[in-house]
Design a protein around this motif. Sequence first.
Motif, PDB file in Angstrom:
ATOM      1  N   GLY A  36      34.835  31.358  17.048  1.00 60.61           N
ATOM      2  CA  GLY A  36      34.936  31.489  18.497  1.00 60.61           C
ATOM      3  C   GLY A  36      34.872  30.137  19.177  1.00 60.61           C
ATOM      4  N   SER A  37      35.725  29.923  20.154  1.00 59.96           N
ATOM      5  CA  SER A  37      35.737  28.643  20.860  1.00 59.96           C
ATOM      6  C   SER A  37      34.913  28.664  22.132  1.00 59.96           C
ATOM      7  N   GLU A  38      34.531  29.839  22.593  1.00 59.56           N
ATOM      8  CA  GLU A  38      33.791  29.931  23.847  1.00 59.56           C
ATOM      9  C   GLU A  38      32.463  29.180  23.814  1.00 59.56           C
ATOM     10  N   PRO A  39      31.669  29.264  22.723  1.00 59.42           N
ATOM     11  CA  PRO A  39      30.420  28.492  22.711  1.00 59.42           C
ATOM     12  C   PRO A  39      30.642  26.978  22.853  1.00 59.42           C
ATOM     13  N   ALA A  40      31.706  26.461  22.257  1.00 57.34           N
ATOM     14  CA  ALA A  40      31.997  25.026  22.399  1.00 57.34           C
ATOM     15  C   ALA A  40      32.363  24.696  23.839  1.00 57.34           C
ATOM     16  N   LEU A  41      33.146  25.565  24.460  1.00 57.08           N
ATOM     17  CA  LEU A  41      33.523  25.356  25.861  1.00 57.08           C
ATOM     18  C   LEU A  41      32.301  25.413  26.763  1.00 57.08           C
ATOM     19  N   PHE A  42      31.451  26.424  26.585  1.00 50.63           N
ATOM     20  CA  PHE A  42      30.274  26.557  27.438  1.00 50.63           C
ATOM     21  C   PHE A  42      29.300  25.409  27.218  1.00 50.63           C
ATOM     22  N   GLY A  43      29.135  24.998  25.963  1.00 58.89           N
ATOM     23  CA  GLY A  43      28.248  23.866  25.674  1.00 58.89           C
ATOM     24  C   GLY A  43      28.729  22.586  26.323  1.00 58.89           C
ATOM     25  N   LEU A  44      30.034  22.328  26.226  1.00 63.98           N
ATOM     26  CA  LEU A  44      30.597  21.131  26.845  1.00 63.98           C
ATOM     27  C   LEU A  44      30.393  21.165  28.355  1.00 63.98           C
ATOM     28  N   LEU A  45      30.604  22.321  28.961  1.00 61.07           N
ATOM     29  CA  LEU A  45      30.470  22.415  30.413  1.00 61.07           C
ATOM     30  C   LEU A  45      29.009  22.393  30.868  1.00 61.07           C
ATOM     31  N   ARG A  46      28.103  22.813  30.030  1.00 58.07           N
ATOM     32  CA  ARG A  46      26.673  22.673  30.359  1.00 58.07           C
ATOM     33  C   ARG A  46      26.289  21.198  30.381  1.00 58.07           C
ATOM     34  N   LEU A  47      26.846  20.431  29.448  1.00 57.98           N
ATOM     35  CA  LEU A  47      26.536  18.997  29.390  1.00 57.98           C
ATOM     36  C   LEU A  47      27.297  18.206  30.448  1.00 57.98           C
ATOM     37  N   ASN A  48      28.510  18.644  30.780  1.00 53.88           N
ATOM     38  CA  ASN A  48      29.377  17.938  31.729  1.00 53.88           C
ATOM     39  C   ASN A  48      29.985  18.939  32.713  1.00 53.88           C
ATOM     40  N   PRO A  49      29.221  19.401  33.705  1.00 53.73           N
ATOM     41  CA  PRO A  49      29.748  20.423  34.614  1.00 53.73           C
ATOM     42  C   PRO A  49      30.970  19.967  35.410  1.00 53.73           C
TER      43      PRO A  49
END
Length: 156
Positions: A36-49
């Motif tokens: 799943g790619s969603e966790p990578a996307l959400f993690g990136l956006l948590r670090l760099n909103p």
Amino acid sequence: MQAWLDSLLALLALPQYGLSTLFVVAFVSATLLPLGSEPALFGLLRLNPGMFWPAVLVATAGNTLGGALDWWLGYGAHKVADKYTHSTHHMRVLAWLEKLGPKACLLSWLPLVGDPLCAVAGWLRLPFWPCVGYMAIGKFARYFFMTVALLYIWPN
């Protein structure tokens, strides 16, 4: 070998090169591999909103290209599959997909069935570029709405 692997992992590490990592994860997750790619996307956006749009677009691009690879795999598998008989259920599903045409690829965002759907579209020899366009629309909508929901509607 270990030094090369360490340098590759450092190159793809979040958050410095997060978009390249996100692209690779989104691409691989769109193939028939269970990832799943969603966790990578959400993690990136948590670090760099502030990277909302670049991240959603990069994830969409990677996932769409992975879907296009599935289409080509299905296209190539068509010759092999013609050698085997098909069940009536199988034939009904294929008839339904042929009736919908490339628009069926709008459903490529669905879990479990979306990636094989791209391969079946290639197997049916549906037109490549319209299929890729519908894949991109469906995958973009999934990333956009899921990301908005998880980051802004339910932030905790």
